[in-house]
Design a protein around this motif. Structure first.
Motif, PDB file in Angstrom:
ATOM      1  N   ILE A  39       0.887  -1.153   0.000  1.00  0.00           N
ATOM      2  CA  ILE A  39       0.000   0.000   0.000  1.00  0.00           C
ATOM      3  C   ILE A  39       0.927   1.205   0.000  1.00  0.00           C
ATOM      4  O   ILE A  39       1.957   1.205   0.680  1.00  0.00           O
ATOM      5  CB  ILE A  39      -0.901   0.005   1.256  1.00  0.00           C
ATOM      6  CG1 ILE A  39      -1.782  -1.252   1.280  1.00  0.00           C
ATOM      7  CG2 ILE A  39      -1.776   1.237   1.289  1.00  0.00           C
ATOM      8  CD1 ILE A  39      -1.377  -2.216   2.343  1.00  0.00           C
ATOM      9  N   GLU A  40       0.563   2.253  -0.749  1.00  0.00           N
ATOM     10  CA  GLU A  40       1.437   3.419  -0.863  1.00  0.00           C
ATOM     11  C   GLU A  40       0.767   4.678  -0.343  1.00  0.00           C
ATOM     12  O   GLU A  40      -0.426   4.884  -0.542  1.00  0.00           O
ATOM     13  CB  GLU A  40       1.816   3.641  -2.338  1.00  0.00           C
ATOM     14  CG  GLU A  40       2.585   2.496  -2.949  1.00  0.00           C
ATOM     15  CD  GLU A  40       2.899   2.732  -4.421  1.00  0.00           C
ATOM     16  OE1 GLU A  40       3.208   3.881  -4.798  1.00  0.00           O
ATOM     17  OE2 GLU A  40       2.824   1.763  -5.198  1.00  0.00           O
ATOM     18  N   ALA A  41       1.587   5.519   0.315  1.00  0.00           N
ATOM     19  CA  ALA A  41       1.156   6.846   0.743  1.00  0.00           C
ATOM     20  C   ALA A  41       2.157   7.851   0.184  1.00  0.00           C
ATOM     21  O   ALA A  41       3.366   7.612   0.217  1.00  0.00           O
ATOM     22  CB  ALA A  41       1.113   6.935   2.266  1.00  0.00           C
ATOM     23  N   THR A  42       1.652   8.970  -0.331  1.00  0.00           N
ATOM     24  CA  THR A  42       2.507   9.939  -1.019  1.00  0.00           C
ATOM     25  C   THR A  42       3.258  10.888  -0.083  1.00  0.00           C
ATOM     26  O   THR A  42       4.137  11.617  -0.524  1.00  0.00           O
ATOM     27  CB  THR A  42       1.685  10.791  -2.003  1.00  0.00           C
ATOM     28  OG1 THR A  42       0.644  11.440  -1.275  1.00  0.00           O
ATOM     29  CG2 THR A  42       1.084   9.913  -3.082  1.00  0.00           C
ATOM     30  N   ASP A  43       2.924  10.888   1.193  1.00  0.00           N
ATOM     31  CA  ASP A  43       3.653  11.694   2.181  1.00  0.00           C
ATOM     32  C   ASP A  43       3.240  11.248   3.579  1.00  0.00           C
ATOM     33  O   ASP A  43       2.362  10.397   3.732  1.00  0.00           O
ATOM     34  CB  ASP A  43       3.405  13.195   1.983  1.00  0.00           C
ATOM     35  CG  ASP A  43       1.938  13.594   2.025  1.00  0.00           C
ATOM     36  OD1 ASP A  43       1.215  13.110   2.926  1.00  0.00           O
ATOM     37  OD2 ASP A  43       1.518  14.381   1.164  1.00  0.00           O
ATOM     38  N   GLY A  44       3.888  11.822   4.577  1.00  0.00           N
ATOM     39  CA  GLY A  44       3.608  11.432   5.956  1.00  0.00           C
ATOM     40  C   GLY A  44       2.176  11.686   6.375  1.00  0.00           C
ATOM     41  O   GLY A  44       1.578  10.890   7.100  1.00  0.00           O
ATOM     42  N   GLU A  45       1.597  12.792   5.892  1.00  0.00           N
ATOM     43  CA  GLU A  45       0.212  13.099   6.245  1.00  0.00           C
ATOM     44  C   GLU A  45      -0.736  12.012   5.726  1.00  0.00           C
ATOM     45  O   GLU A  45      -1.598  11.526   6.452  1.00  0.00           O
ATOM     46  CB  GLU A  45      -0.190  14.461   5.668  1.00  0.00           C
ATOM     47  CG  GLU A  45      -1.609  14.861   6.011  1.00  0.00           C
ATOM     48  CD  GLU A  45      -1.973  16.221   5.436  1.00  0.00           C
ATOM     49  OE1 GLU A  45      -2.315  17.107   6.241  1.00  0.00           O
ATOM     50  OE2 GLU A  45      -1.924  16.383   4.197  1.00  0.00           O
ATOM     51  N   GLU A  46      -0.562  11.622   4.464  1.00  0.00           N
ATOM     52  CA  GLU A  46      -1.420  10.578   3.904  1.00  0.00           C
ATOM     53  C   GLU A  46      -1.197   9.249   4.626  1.00  0.00           C
ATOM     54  O   GLU A  46      -2.147   8.520   4.917  1.00  0.00           O
ATOM     55  CB  GLU A  46      -1.168  10.411   2.401  1.00  0.00           C
ATOM     56  CG  GLU A  46      -2.098   9.390   1.779  1.00  0.00           C
ATOM     57  CD  GLU A  46      -1.904   9.206   0.276  1.00  0.00           C
ATOM     58  OE1 GLU A  46      -2.754   8.532  -0.333  1.00  0.00           O
ATOM     59  OE2 GLU A  46      -0.911   9.704  -0.288  1.00  0.00           O
ATOM     60  N   GLY A  47       0.047   8.945   4.945  1.00  0.00           N
ATOM     61  CA  GLY A  47       0.347   7.702   5.662  1.00  0.00           C
ATOM     62  C   GLY A  47      -0.318   7.655   7.021  1.00  0.00           C
ATOM     63  O   GLY A  47      -0.932   6.648   7.396  1.00  0.00           O
ATOM     64  N   VAL A  48      -0.227   8.748   7.769  1.00  0.00           N
ATOM     65  CA  VAL A  48      -0.856   8.820   9.090  1.00  0.00           C
ATOM     66  C   VAL A  48      -2.370   8.711   8.949  1.00  0.00           C
ATOM     67  O   VAL A  48      -3.019   7.973   9.699  1.00  0.00           O
ATOM     68  CB  VAL A  48      -0.442  10.119   9.823  1.00  0.00           C
ATOM     69  CG1 VAL A  48      -1.342  10.388  11.015  1.00  0.00           C
ATOM     70  CG2 VAL A  48       1.021  10.039  10.260  1.00  0.00           C
ATOM     71  N   ASN A  49      -2.943   9.422   7.971  1.00  0.00           N
ATOM     72  CA  ASN A  49      -4.396   9.371   7.775  1.00  0.00           C
ATOM     73  C   ASN A  49      -4.865   7.969   7.384  1.00  0.00           C
ATOM     74  O   ASN A  49      -5.914   7.510   7.840  1.00  0.00           O
ATOM     75  CB  ASN A  49      -4.845  10.401   6.739  1.00  0.00           C
ATOM     76  CG  ASN A  49      -4.783  11.816   7.274  1.00  0.00           C
ATOM     77  OD1 ASN A  49      -4.817  12.036   8.483  1.00  0.00           O
ATOM     78  ND2 ASN A  49      -4.661  12.776   6.389  1.00  0.00           N
ATOM     79  N   MET A  50      -4.089   7.282   6.545  1.00  0.00           N
ATOM     80  CA  MET A  50      -4.447   5.907   6.175  1.00  0.00           C
ATOM     81  C   MET A  50      -4.446   5.011   7.408  1.00  0.00           C
ATOM     82  O   MET A  50      -5.319   4.171   7.587  1.00  0.00           O
ATOM     83  CB  MET A  50      -3.458   5.354   5.139  1.00  0.00           C
ATOM     84  CG  MET A  50      -3.628   5.943   3.755  1.00  0.00           C
ATOM     85  SD  MET A  50      -2.326   5.405   2.630  1.00  0.00           S
ATOM     86  CE  MET A  50      -2.914   3.751   2.247  1.00  0.00           C
ATOM     87  N   MET A  51      -3.455   5.193   8.266  1.00  0.00           N
ATOM     88  CA  MET A  51      -3.341   4.356   9.457  1.00  0.00           C
ATOM     89  C   MET A  51      -4.448   4.680  10.469  1.00  0.00           C
ATOM     90  O   MET A  51      -4.855   3.812  11.225  1.00  0.00           O
ATOM     91  CB  MET A  51      -1.972   4.538  10.103  1.00  0.00           C
ATOM     92  CG  MET A  51      -0.831   4.001   9.250  1.00  0.00           C
ATOM     93  SD  MET A  51      -0.971   2.246   8.894  1.00  0.00           S
ATOM     94  CE  MET A  51      -0.685   1.554  10.511  1.00  0.00           C
ATOM     95  N   LYS A  52      -4.937   5.918  10.469  1.00  0.00           N
ATOM     96  CA  LYS A  52      -5.999   6.317  11.405  1.00  0.00           C
ATOM     97  C   LYS A  52      -7.358   5.788  10.986  1.00  0.00           C
ATOM     98  O   LYS A  52      -8.242   5.633  11.813  1.00  0.00           O
ATOM     99  CB  LYS A  52      -6.099   7.849  11.471  1.00  0.00           C
ATOM    100  CG  LYS A  52      -5.058   8.533  12.286  1.00  0.00           C
ATOM    101  CD  LYS A  52      -5.403  10.011  12.255  1.00  0.00           C
ATOM    102  CE  LYS A  52      -4.389  10.881  12.925  1.00  0.00           C
ATOM    103  NZ  LYS A  52      -4.736  12.301  12.784  1.00  0.00           N
ATOM    104  N   SER A  53      -7.557   5.553   9.690  1.00  0.00           N
ATOM    105  CA  SER A  53      -8.897   5.220   9.204  1.00  0.00           C
ATOM    106  C   SER A  53      -9.278   3.780   9.520  1.00  0.00           C
ATOM    107  O   SER A  53      -8.497   2.861   9.303  1.00  0.00           O
ATOM    108  CB  SER A  53      -8.990   5.477   7.702  1.00  0.00           C
ATOM    109  OG  SER A  53      -8.149   4.606   7.000  1.00  0.00           O
ATOM    110  N   GLY A  54     -10.457   3.602  10.032  1.00  0.00           N
ATOM    111  CA  GLY A  54     -10.987   2.264  10.319  1.00  0.00           C
ATOM    112  C   GLY A  54     -10.091   1.478  11.251  1.00  0.00           C
ATOM    113  O   GLY A  54      -9.580   1.987  12.240  1.00  0.00           O
ATOM    114  N   SER A  55      -9.881   0.224  10.914  1.00  0.00           N
ATOM    115  CA  SER A  55      -9.075  -0.665  11.762  1.00  0.00           C
ATOM    116  C   SER A  55      -7.655  -0.782  11.237  1.00  0.00           C
ATOM    117  O   SER A  55      -6.943  -1.722  11.556  1.00  0.00           O
ATOM    118  CB  SER A  55      -9.723  -2.053  11.788  1.00  0.00           C
ATOM    119  OG  SER A  55      -9.773  -2.581  10.464  1.00  0.00           O
ATOM    120  N   ASN A  56      -7.215   0.179  10.446  1.00  0.00           N
ATOM    121  CA  ASN A  56      -5.940   0.052   9.757  1.00  0.00           C
ATOM    122  C   ASN A  56      -4.721  -0.036  10.657  1.00  0.00           C
ATOM    123  O   ASN A  56      -3.707  -0.592  10.256  1.00  0.00           O
ATOM    124  CB  ASN A  56      -5.749   1.197   8.760  1.00  0.00           C
ATOM    125  CG  ASN A  56      -6.701   1.068   7.588  1.00  0.00           C
ATOM    126  OD1 ASN A  56      -7.312   0.017   7.416  1.00  0.00           O
ATOM    127  ND2 ASN A  56      -6.833   2.104   6.808  1.00  0.00           N
TER     128      ASN A  56
END
Length: 140
Positions: A39-56
């Motif tokens: 899974i890819e995130a384009t920056d730290g903000e997106e990575g943190v937001n992906m990890m915060k969402s749901g049960s991620n």
């Protein structure tokens, strides 16, 4: 269902957080060749937001994170991740080697600090080693 939830086994799921699309692509191709789900995130903000969402927070087996990125840099992202998901191992990849930074990140619980460009064999060896190790539940 989130993007991360779609991948099958937690241990084989790797989140790459890097603002350079070419770097993400090379890392993804190397990891997918060894049957990891990426899974890819384009920056730290997106990575943190992906990890915060749901049960991620519980759905990723490892994170590979760059340091110098816009919005939320790697150090800020790592601080969040180590506080909120201390059992998920993190490997830092950077194009800017800094021994003091490497030491401070290793003290925070980062599993390794690798300098770009990273050879495929070294990357896959380190990922396999870190994923095979017992999970560490210590936080920052």
């Amino acid at each position: 269902m989130s993007l991360i939830d779609n991948a099958s086994s937690t241990k084989g799921k790797i989140l790459i957080i890097d603002d350079e699309s070419e770097v993400r692509e090379v890392l993804r191709l190397h990891l997918e060749s060894a049957n990891y789900n990426v899974i890819e995130a384009t920056d730290g903000e997106e990575g943190v937001n992906m990890m915060k969402s749901g049960s991620n927070l519980l759905q990723v087996g490892m994170i590979i994170c760059d340091i110098r990125m816009p919005k939320v840099n790697g150090i800020e992202a790592i601080d969040f991740l180590k506080k909120n998901a201390p059992s998920i191992p993190i490997i830092v990849v950077t194009g800017y080697p800094d021994s003091d930074l490497a030491v401070s990140l290793l003290k925070k619980g980062v599993k390794d600090y690798m300098v770009k460009p990273i050879e495929k064999a070294k990357l896959l060896e380190k990922v396999a080693e870190v994923l095979a190790a017992p999970q560490d539940f210590n936080s920052v």
